[in-house]
Design a protein around this motif. Structure first.
Motif, PDB file in Angstrom:
ATOM      1  N   ALA A 158       0.421  -0.921  -0.184  1.00 38.16           N
ATOM      2  CA  ALA A 158       0.035   0.182  -0.236  1.00 38.16           C
ATOM      3  C   ALA A 158       0.836   1.374   0.032  1.00 38.16           C
ATOM      4  O   ALA A 158       0.589   1.967  -1.091  1.00 38.16           O
ATOM      5  N   LEU A 159       1.611   1.211   0.772  1.00 38.72           N
ATOM      6  CA  LEU A 159       3.249   2.588   0.667  1.00 38.72           C
ATOM      7  C   LEU A 159       3.600   2.888  -0.630  1.00 38.72           C
ATOM      8  O   LEU A 159       3.858   4.251  -0.850  1.00 38.72           O
ATOM      9  N   ARG A 163       2.349   1.289  -3.234  1.00 37.06           N
ATOM     10  CA  ARG A 163       0.613   3.010  -4.506  1.00 37.06           C
ATOM     11  C   ARG A 163       0.691   3.521  -3.696  1.00 37.06           C
ATOM     12  O   ARG A 163       0.939   4.436  -5.163  1.00 37.06           O
ATOM     13  N   ALA A 164       0.764   3.843  -2.897  1.00 37.51           N
ATOM     14  CA  ALA A 164       0.816   5.758  -2.505  1.00 37.51           C
ATOM     15  C   ALA A 164       1.712   6.173  -3.056  1.00 37.51           C
ATOM     16  O   ALA A 164       1.246   7.208  -4.224  1.00 37.51           O
ATOM     17  N   ARG A 170       1.135   6.992  -6.892  1.00 35.87           N
ATOM     18  CA  ARG A 170       0.148   6.914  -7.295  1.00 35.87           C
ATOM     19  C   ARG A 170       0.711   8.659  -6.996  1.00 35.87           C
ATOM     20  O   ARG A 170       0.155   9.524  -7.912  1.00 35.87           O
TER      21      ARG A 170
END
Length: 170
Positions: A15-16, A18-19, A22
């Motif tokens: 998740a980190l 991806r953030a 992004r």
């Protein structure tokens, strides 16, 4: 004429990461972030439904890994008769076997996750333009693996008939 932005999707189980990707993509005026997923199965669905131009795909993920996810994207696009997105594989592991598998699955490139942000952005634009991008170390490993070892040239048979002094001159 204003060109449409390059539509980018991201598939990675971290998740980190991806953030961060992004935010990087969204900082570019010519790129549009269209979706993300944490596994290859969901990523393939998002890539097709969001009409992504480029998919950034991790290799090692749960449910469906990035190699199988890439194959699914290519197969699904072909089944629908649409041009599929170009897949740029991202990984922390610089293994030539994964690069070879990604290429066989239909990936357009192979980039290490520790690449500079500028390199990743350039890679997105490059694969969107229809070209391929491979990290330097992956390229070296692929060339080593798939290029036969050079064969030393053999002197002509007549060379054996020369005297030692004649051989020195050649």
């Amino acid at each position: 004429m204003i060109e449409a932005p390059i539509r980018v999707a991201l598939v990675d189980d971290q998740a980190l990461f991806r953030a961060g990707i992004r935010m990087l993509v969204e900082s570019q005026p010519d790129l549009l972030f269209v979706g993300e997923a944490a596994d290859g199965a969901e990523g393939a669905r998002i890539a097709i439904e969001a009409a992504a131009d480029v998919v950034l795909m991790d290799i090692r993920m749960p449910v469906l890994d990035g190699i199988a996810g890439t194959e699914r994207i290519v197969t699904e696009a072909a089944a629908r008769g649409i041009p599929g997105p170009r897949v740029l594989v991202l990984t922390t592991f610089d293994l030539d076997e994964n690069a070879a598998r990604a290429i066989r699955a239909g990936a357009s490139g192979f980039v290490l996750k520790d690449a500079a942000a500028e390199f990743l952005l350039a890679a997105i634009r490059t694969v969107h333009a229809g070209n391929s991008v491979f990290s330097a170390s992956a390229t070296r490993d692929l060339i080593t693996r798939f290029t036969p070892a050079p064969v030393a040239p053999q002197p002509p048979a007549a060379f054996a008939e020369l005297t030692a002094r004649e051989r020195e001159m050649f």
